[in-house]
Write an enzyme that holds these catalytic residues in place. Sequence first.
Site, mmCIF file in Angstrom:
data_model
loop_
_atom_site.group_PDB
_atom_site.id
_atom_site.type_symbol
_atom_site.label_atom_id
_atom_site.label_comp_id
_atom_site.label_asym_id
_atom_site.label_seq_id
_atom_site.Cartn_x
_atom_site.Cartn_y
_atom_site.Cartn_z
ATOM 1 C CG ASP A 83 39.595 40.133 41.085
ATOM 2 O OD1 ASP A 83 40.132 39.730 40.168
ATOM 3 O OD2 ASP A 83 38.351 40.691 40.936
ATOM 4 C CG HIS A 84 41.437 43.034 38.526
ATOM 5 N ND1 HIS A 84 41.943 43.017 37.355
ATOM 6 C CD2 HIS A 84 40.328 42.592 38.755
ATOM 7 C CE1 HIS A 84 40.909 42.656 36.488
ATOM 8 N NE2 HIS A 84 39.897 42.369 37.210
ATOM 9 C CG HIS A 223 38.849 39.202 34.724
ATOM 10 N ND1 HIS A 223 39.173 39.781 35.781
ATOM 11 C CD2 HIS A 223 39.674 38.249 34.735
ATOM 12 C CE1 HIS A 223 40.325 39.260 36.665
ATOM 13 N NE2 HIS A 223 40.590 38.142 35.725
ATOM 14 C CG ASN A 266 37.073 36.697 37.773
ATOM 15 O OD1 ASN A 266 37.482 35.469 37.634
ATOM 16 N ND2 ASN A 266 38.057 37.734 37.825
HETATM 17 P P1 13P Z 1 31.642 41.495 36.612
HETATM 18 O O1 13P Z 1 31.780 43.058 36.768
HETATM 19 O O2 13P Z 1 31.133 41.196 35.268
HETATM 20 O O3 13P Z 1 31.094 40.909 37.753
HETATM 21 O O4 13P Z 1 33.315 41.183 36.703
HETATM 22 C C1 13P Z 1 33.919 40.767 37.700
HETATM 23 C C2 13P Z 1 35.363 40.460 37.777
HETATM 24 O O5 13P Z 1 36.007 40.237 36.453
HETATM 25 C C3 13P Z 1 36.345 40.590 38.825
HETATM 26 O O6 13P Z 1 37.596 40.487 38.445
HETATM 27 O O1 G3H Z 2 37.395 43.470 39.121
HETATM 28 C C1 G3H Z 2 36.525 44.104 39.491
HETATM 29 C C2 G3H Z 2 35.666 43.365 40.878
HETATM 30 O O2 G3H Z 2 34.265 43.543 40.531
HETATM 31 C C3 G3H Z 2 36.084 44.023 42.085
HETATM 32 O O3 G3H Z 2 35.522 45.358 42.025
HETATM 33 O O4 G3H Z 2 37.396 46.660 42.719
HETATM 34 O O5 G3H Z 2 35.073 47.479 42.971
HETATM 35 O O6 G3H Z 2 36.207 45.584 44.337
HETATM 36 P P1 G3H Z 2 36.136 46.469 43.062
HETATM 37 ZN ZN ZN Z 3 38.046 41.286 36.548
#
Ligand code: 13P
Ligand code: G3H
Ligand code: ZN
Length: 349
Positions: A83-84, A223, A266
């Site tokens: 993720d990201h 997201h 997400n």
């Molecule tokens: P939320 O903070 O809305 O759960 O989004 C999560 C997210 O986009 C993780 O990449």
């Molecule tokens: O993109 C955001 C997700 O909720 C992950 O969050 O970077 O705090 O693990 P985090």
């Molecule tokens: Zn995200």
Amino acid sequence: MPLVSMRQLLDEAAKGGYGVGAFNVNDMEQIQAIMAAAKETKSPVIVQASRGARKFAEDLYLFKLIQAAAELNPEIPIAMHQDHGNSFETCKSAIELGYTSVMMDGSLKEDGKTPATFEENVTVTKKVVDYAHERGVTVEGEIGVLGGVEDGHGAGGTGLEHLTDPDQAVEFAELTGVDALAIAIGTSHGAYKFTKKPDGSVLKMDVLIAIHKRLPNTHLVMHGSSSVPKDLQDVINQYGGKLKETWGVPVEEIQLGIRNGVRKINVDTDNRLAMTGAIRKVLWESPEKFDPRDYMKPAREAMQKVVAQRMTQFGQAGHAGDYAPIAITEIAKGYANGTLSTQPLVAAR
Ligand code: 13P
Ligand code: G3H
Ligand code: ZN
């Protein structure tokens, strides 16, 4: 079942007209909660780890836990997703570990805070696509910038400041060849998305629909899609928490998205709220307890309940047995010979 390509999982979702929740994990209990929900609802699933999660849990612990989940649940297709990702190196290291999908979030610079230029985004995302596709790994890109900040990742703001421009989305998809595209339509990360119940005008579903019309082969990703339900907020506040009043993304808006090309949704915050509420309740009601199992078990169950509910709402429930996994090496061949091309029907330029 081995870990499956996220591309296969999303292509199947498109065929079936449903969405697939992508749930964030940091530890064993969260992975177990997701797998229990997937088993309960017979759902294919995307498990995802942020850079923060990989650091918190340590890469090898986290990846071995996912492998255990796959081994223990051979009937469930699981895609493991970064993720990201903030750089080529982050995505490469996830691929080397065995992740079957990565997000190259080039909408922000490598610091994860400053919005990048379109050209910078295209350059780094294309580099990741070339590397990943050669290895059969799926790539999600992002165009436009979400609001909020999670764990230092995010540009801040309301989520309405850098909405995705549909023309740019088409050009981006064409130039990079991403499999999935995260778009900014007014959502933000974290619990504080909206200060009042959002109506249809807050989330820019018209932008989403316009993008899907022009990019029917690129799976759209929402997201910041936690719904931040009031009952989960209430449990936290009832047992000593101090959450301010807030609203998340209504499930009906997500379902409208799913009818218009959204295939990956997400969700992290809702699970954080559920677990924290359950832990607070145990410690508040039984302050004499100190065995972590006494509060981690209810926390895991609370997360399972939320995940199972989302799986049903997104429509992935019941679809775990629809298909057999295609080997990642075969997927790589599909990218090489063009059968997995996502190029737009109408070129941007
Ligand atoms: P939320 O903070 O809305 O759960 O989004 C999560 C997210 O986009 C993780 O990449
Ligand atoms: O993109 C955001 C997700 O909720 C992950 O969050 O970077 O705090 O693990 P985090
Ligand atoms: Zn995200």
